[in-house]
Motif scaffolding. Structure first.
Motif, PDB file in Angstrom:
ATOM      1  N   SER A 121       3.476  15.073   2.025  1.00  0.00           N
ATOM      2  CA  SER A 121       3.107  13.825   2.072  1.00  0.00           C
ATOM      3  C   SER A 121       1.939  13.354   1.116  1.00  0.00           C
ATOM      4  CB  SER A 121       2.509  13.220   3.481  1.00  0.00           C
ATOM      5  OG  SER A 121       2.217  11.986   3.289  1.00  0.00           O
ATOM      6  N   SER A 122       2.058  12.221   0.311  1.00  0.00           N
ATOM      7  CA  SER A 122       0.940  12.028  -0.723  1.00  0.00           C
ATOM      8  C   SER A 122      -0.377  11.367   0.305  1.00  0.00           C
ATOM      9  CB  SER A 122       1.374  11.035  -1.662  1.00  0.00           C
ATOM     10  OG  SER A 122       1.823   9.569  -0.918  1.00  0.00           O
TER      11      SER A 122
ATOM     12  N   LEU B 119       3.094   5.056   5.375  1.00  0.00           N
ATOM     13  CA  LEU B 119       4.225   5.608   5.033  1.00  0.00           C
ATOM     14  C   LEU B 119       4.979   6.385   5.934  1.00  0.00           C
ATOM     15  CD1 LEU B 119       6.782   5.510   2.970  1.00  0.00           C
ATOM     16  CD2 LEU B 119       5.482   7.123   1.534  1.00  0.00           C
TER      17      LEU B 119
ATOM     18  N   HIS C 246       3.586   6.157  -3.174  1.00  0.00           N
ATOM     19  CA  HIS C 246       3.721   7.170  -2.346  1.00  0.00           C
ATOM     20  C   HIS C 246       4.780   7.795  -2.167  1.00  0.00           C
ATOM     21  CE1 HIS C 246      -0.937   6.803  -1.665  1.00  0.00           C
ATOM     22  NE2 HIS C 246      -0.659   5.699  -1.846  1.00  0.00           N
TER      23      HIS C 246
ATOM     24  N   GLU D 154       0.825  -1.200   0.057  1.00  0.00           N
ATOM     25  CA  GLU D 154       0.030   0.005  -0.005  1.00  0.00           C
ATOM     26  C   GLU D 154       0.825   1.238   0.198  1.00  0.00           C
ATOM     27  OE1 GLU D 154      -0.852   0.363   4.673  1.00  0.00           O
ATOM     28  OE2 GLU D 154      -2.426  -0.103   3.692  1.00  0.00           O
ATOM     29  N   MET D 155       2.001   1.151   0.259  1.00  0.00           N
ATOM     30  CA  MET D 155       3.053   2.271   0.506  1.00  0.00           C
ATOM     31  C   MET D 155       3.592   2.517  -0.962  1.00  0.00           C
ATOM     32  SD  MET D 155       5.300   1.765   3.843  1.00  0.00           S
ATOM     33  CE  MET D 155       4.448   1.295   5.165  1.00  0.00           C
TER      34      MET D 155
ATOM     35  N   ASN E 198      -0.201   8.867   2.636  1.00  0.00           N
ATOM     36  CA  ASN E 198      -0.255   7.464   3.189  1.00  0.00           C
ATOM     37  C   ASN E 198       0.266   7.592   4.622  1.00  0.00           C
ATOM     38  OD1 ASN E 198       0.832   4.700   3.633  1.00  0.00           O
ATOM     39  ND2 ASN E 198      -0.124   4.256   1.870  1.00  0.00           N
TER      40      ASN E 198
END
Length: 149
Positions: free
Chosen positions: A102-103, A108, A80, A76-77, A105
């Protein structure tokens, strides 16, 4: 004549003993053994180089080297990113961290922050005054490209 025969015998014995010595000293290594020797030498080199880095480039390599074992990337990271500002004290310990961007996530963000804290200290004592100023107040970007194995 006896002297010439003596010299010939001496050289023959010397040549034979040299060949025998070479064959007993020579050891063949498997590819795996060569790889292990190579890895040990690289680890020794890195340990010495990263003990007190003398340039900002080497310092950044040291941060990455110390950071990676603590950084666990999940599926899932991927794709990102997170930028974290870190402020270090004179001994290289983190005094403050802040997420600059940050994107989104959260996993992350937490993984990068946790890995940084586990990887410290990031020694700055070998750096020049200019490089030390940069290293003690730096923004690092983390953007995983593949999962941890």
């Amino acid at each position: 004549m006896k002297f010439c025969i003596f010299l010939i015998c001496f050289f023959l014995v010397a040549c034979q003993s040299t060949v025998q010595n070479d064959s007993t000293v020579k050891k063949e290594y498997s590819t795996e053994e060569i790889y292990q020797i190579f890895e040990k030498n690289i680890e020794r080199y890195r340990a010495k180089l990263y003990q007190e880095p003398e340039s900002l480039r080497i310092w950044v390599e040291m941060v990455r080297y110390r950071f990676e074992p603590h950084y666990e990337v999940t599926q899932e990271m991927l794709g990102h990113h997170v930028k974290i500002k870190i402020i270090l004290n004179d001994k290289g310990y983190i005094e403050y961290t802040e997420i600059i961007s940050s994107s989104g996530n959260g996993a992350l963000n937490q993984a990068a922050d946790k890995a940084l804290k586990l990887a410290q200290p990031f020694v700055v004592s070998g750096l020049s005054a200019k490089d030390k100023k940069v290293a003690k107040n730096i923004v690092l970007t983390f953007a995983p490209e593949k999962e941890s194995t």
